[in-house]
Motif scaffolding. Sequence first.
Motif, PDB file in Angstrom:
ATOM      1  N   ASP A 104       0.813  -1.216   0.000  1.00  0.00           N
ATOM      2  CA  ASP A 104       0.000   0.000   0.000  1.00  0.00           C
ATOM      3  C   ASP A 104       0.847   1.267   0.000  1.00  0.00           C
ATOM      4  OD1 ASP A 104      -2.359  -1.394  -0.115  1.00  0.00           O
ATOM      5  OD2 ASP A 104      -2.711  -1.356   2.057  1.00  0.00           O
ATOM      6  N   ASP A 105       1.953   1.271   0.760  1.00  0.00           N
ATOM      7  CA  ASP A 105       2.761   2.487   0.808  1.00  0.00           C
ATOM      8  C   ASP A 105       3.428   2.765  -0.534  1.00  0.00           C
ATOM      9  OD1 ASP A 105       4.420   0.254   1.112  1.00  0.00           O
ATOM     10  OD2 ASP A 105       5.898   1.347   2.307  1.00  0.00           O
ATOM     11  N   ARG A 106       3.755   1.731  -1.283  1.00  0.00           N
ATOM     12  CA  ARG A 106       4.331   1.927  -2.605  1.00  0.00           C
ATOM     13  C   ARG A 106       3.281   2.417  -3.604  1.00  0.00           C
ATOM     14  NH1 ARG A 106       7.845  -3.625  -2.178  1.00  0.00           N
ATOM     15  NH2 ARG A 106       9.434  -2.779  -0.770  1.00  0.00           N
ATOM     16  N   GLU A 108       1.288   4.618  -3.141  1.00  0.00           N
ATOM     17  CA  GLU A 108       1.205   6.076  -3.047  1.00  0.00           C
ATOM     18  C   GLU A 108       2.131   6.753  -4.071  1.00  0.00           C
ATOM     19  OE1 GLU A 108       2.104   7.102   0.944  1.00  0.00           O
ATOM     20  OE2 GLU A 108       0.375   6.043   1.807  1.00  0.00           O
TER      21      GLU A 108
END
Length: 265
Positions: A104-106, A108
């Motif tokens: 999920d953070d990637r 972004e």
Amino acid sequence: MKNFKLSLAGALAVVLMPIAAMAQSLPDLGGKTVVVVTENAYPPLQFVDPKTGKQIGWEYDAMDDMAKRLNFKVEYQNTSWDAMIQAVADGQYQIGMTGITIKDDRKEKVDFSDPYIHSEMRMLVRSDESRFTDHKGFAALKDGLIAAQPGTTPFFVSVYDVLDGNEQNPRIKLFETFGATVQALKTGDVDLVLTDGVAAQGYVDASEGKLKIIGEPLGGEDFGFIFKKGSDLVQPINAAIAAMKADGTIDALNKKWFLDYKMGQ
């Protein structure tokens, strides 16, 4: 990014495409050139053949197959892992492939394709290692050192699943490339490397008996190709992945690279 063992029976599972999608014709990209970047450090996904010096692997075969299906030309380039995601996000390259874990953070920073491989993380050690046999044993070995690349899934699993949750833990030694972590393991500078089972087995096969895999898988994640946010390549690549799953191409690549191919032979 990069992690976890593909079990030869079940963990090479692929997502089945909807029946409706099977009937759709694939997009035609009109023969345009697409720049694809990789690190060439994760056999058998992508690496340099020690015999021929050529760039080969599962991801190369898959991308070349998609290029034929979608009518585009591939221009391959190389960069380090720590630069790759930002470089793709900035539009320097159009697609990134290097066993990148969908997180999920990637998301972004970049868009991901649909998953093309499910993988699990394994522990890579020297073949004569007898002080520990799993991640709990390693954690209890107070002077044991683990190698990792900053910002990768192996780094965070090393911190939070193997050690104490301290990202500054001096037991973690940082390296710029995965190949450097394995070299440090071979020379005795560190005692453990975490990586996906694909890469781990590839290095074991090429190690002439110097490396082995121990313990149980530490988790499972999916790999995807990455694109600049909003890229118009995501939908065509997803369509090609679905078609390759439906017609058995993915299964054939799995057999070729995870079962039949032997590193160093």
